[in-house]
Design a protein around this motif. Sequence first.
Motif, short mmCIF file in Angstrom:
data_model
loop_
_atom_site.label_atom_id
_atom_site.label_comp_id
_atom_site.label_asym_id
_atom_site.label_seq_id
_atom_site.Cartn_x
_atom_site.Cartn_y
_atom_site.Cartn_z
N VAL A 194 8.07 4.76 3.58
CA VAL A 194 6.67 5.04 3.83
C VAL A 194 5.91 3.94 3.10
O VAL A 194 6.02 3.81 1.88
CB VAL A 194 6.21 6.42 3.32
CG1 VAL A 194 4.69 6.55 3.46
CG2 VAL A 194 6.90 7.53 4.09
N PHE A 195 5.21 3.12 3.85
CA PHE A 195 4.40 2.06 3.27
C PHE A 195 2.99 2.59 3.07
O PHE A 195 2.33 2.99 4.03
CB PHE A 195 4.37 0.83 4.18
CG PHE A 195 5.71 0.18 4.35
CD1 PHE A 195 6.29 -0.53 3.31
CD2 PHE A 195 6.40 0.27 5.54
CE1 PHE A 195 7.53 -1.14 3.46
CE2 PHE A 195 7.63 -0.33 5.72
CZ PHE A 195 8.21 -1.04 4.67
N VAL A 196 2.53 2.61 1.83
CA VAL A 196 1.18 3.06 1.51
C VAL A 196 0.32 1.80 1.43
O VAL A 196 0.51 0.94 0.56
CB VAL A 196 1.15 3.84 0.18
CG1 VAL A 196 -0.28 4.23 -0.18
CG2 VAL A 196 2.04 5.07 0.29
N THR A 197 -0.61 1.68 2.39
CA THR A 197 -1.32 0.42 2.54
C THR A 197 -2.84 0.58 2.63
O THR A 197 -3.33 1.47 3.33
CB THR A 197 -0.82 -0.36 3.79
OG1 THR A 197 -1.48 -1.62 3.86
CG2 THR A 197 -1.01 0.41 5.07
N PRO A 198 -3.56 -0.29 1.93
CA PRO A 198 -5.00 -0.35 2.14
C PRO A 198 -5.28 -1.18 3.39
O PRO A 198 -4.36 -1.78 3.96
CB PRO A 198 -5.50 -1.08 0.90
CG PRO A 198 -4.38 -2.01 0.56
CD PRO A 198 -3.12 -1.26 0.93
N GLU A 199 -6.52 -1.19 3.77
CA GLU A 199 -6.94 -2.07 4.87
C GLU A 199 -7.83 -3.16 4.29
O GLU A 199 -8.85 -2.88 3.68
CB GLU A 199 -7.70 -1.29 5.93
CG GLU A 199 -8.12 -2.16 7.10
CD GLU A 199 -8.78 -1.38 8.20
OE1 GLU A 199 -9.84 -1.82 8.66
OE2 GLU A 199 -8.23 -0.33 8.60
N TYR A 200 -7.40 -4.42 4.47
CA TYR A 200 -8.18 -5.58 4.07
C TYR A 200 -8.48 -6.38 5.33
O TYR A 200 -7.56 -6.88 5.98
CB TYR A 200 -7.41 -6.48 3.10
CG TYR A 200 -7.05 -5.88 1.76
CD1 TYR A 200 -7.81 -4.87 1.18
CD2 TYR A 200 -5.95 -6.33 1.07
CE1 TYR A 200 -7.47 -4.34 -0.05
CE2 TYR A 200 -5.61 -5.81 -0.16
CZ TYR A 200 -6.37 -4.82 -0.73
OH TYR A 200 -6.04 -4.30 -1.94
N ASN A 201 -9.74 -6.51 5.69
CA ASN A 201 -10.13 -7.33 6.84
C ASN A 201 -9.36 -6.96 8.11
O ASN A 201 -8.86 -7.81 8.83
CB ASN A 201 -9.94 -8.82 6.53
CG ASN A 201 -10.72 -9.24 5.31
OD1 ASN A 201 -11.87 -8.85 5.13
ND2 ASN A 201 -10.10 -10.02 4.43
N TYR A 202 -9.24 -5.66 8.36
CA TYR A 202 -8.55 -5.10 9.52
C TYR A 202 -7.04 -5.30 9.46
O TYR A 202 -6.33 -5.10 10.44
CB TYR A 202 -9.07 -5.68 10.84
CG TYR A 202 -10.44 -5.21 11.25
CD1 TYR A 202 -11.37 -4.76 10.34
CD2 TYR A 202 -10.81 -5.25 12.57
CE1 TYR A 202 -12.63 -4.34 10.73
CE2 TYR A 202 -12.08 -4.84 12.98
CZ TYR A 202 -12.98 -4.39 12.05
OH TYR A 202 -14.23 -3.98 12.46
N GLY A 203 -6.51 -5.70 8.32
CA GLY A 203 -5.08 -5.92 8.18
C GLY A 203 -4.55 -5.38 6.86
O GLY A 203 -5.28 -4.74 6.11
N VAL A 204 -3.29 -5.64 6.60
CA VAL A 204 -2.65 -5.20 5.37
C VAL A 204 -2.91 -6.21 4.26
O VAL A 204 -3.38 -7.32 4.51
CB VAL A 204 -1.13 -4.99 5.56
CG1 VAL A 204 -0.86 -3.90 6.58
CG2 VAL A 204 -0.42 -6.28 5.94
N SER A 205 -2.52 -5.85 3.06
CA SER A 205 -2.69 -6.77 1.94
C SER A 205 -1.75 -7.96 2.10
O SER A 205 -0.64 -7.83 2.64
CB SER A 205 -2.39 -6.05 0.61
OG SER A 205 -1.00 -5.81 0.48
N PRO A 206 -2.17 -9.12 1.64
CA PRO A 206 -1.27 -10.29 1.70
C PRO A 206 0.04 -10.05 0.94
O PRO A 206 1.08 -10.55 1.34
CB PRO A 206 -2.09 -11.40 1.05
CG PRO A 206 -3.51 -10.98 1.19
CD PRO A 206 -3.50 -9.47 1.14
#
Length: 188
Positions: free
Chosen positions: A80-92
């Motif tokens: 399970v990848f817990v991800t924010p949204e940065y600029n409509y994408g995932v973190s670098p």
Amino acid sequence: MPMTLQTIITSTRPGRVGPQVARWMNDQAAAHGGFTAELVDLADFDLPVFDEPKHPRLGQYEHAHTQKWSETVKRADAFVFVTPEYNYGVSPAFLNALTYLATEWAYKPAGFAGYGGLSGGLRAIQSIKPIVTTLKMMPLPESVAVPGFGSFLGPDATFKPNDMMEKGAKDMLDELAKWAGALKPLRG
């Protein structure tokens, strides 16, 4: 032997809020009963921008940070990848961490818990699915979205999900268990 599900915190930014969602998600995985739950924090690996001289598919890693990351990911049967949204994408950092490895990801299902503003991280989740598919993971349609993340934090900064998030987590974990079991023969 129970399968291992890793809940991976994919943001490494100082002041991030992903650990709160990840701890809750990991607790849900532990209570589910279909997995041994393991919480993994990408920040603990301190991966620089991809720096291995050989292609990851060869598995010939020269750096200790890559070897440690490889051994960790290799243990998992599902993610399970817990991800924010940065600029409509995932973190670098998330994209970079995926890039470091190849065979360690293969034939494992991936679920997502996204958080952010109005979209609850769903745009980020959709943006990463073609990449995890290329790494031979099976991204699930079931996911958890946390829109307006701050409104789900209690006074002690603990994540307080609503009923829809709780149901989403259960549905996703049920599917992860099915897929992890079905893909196990392919993992050898």
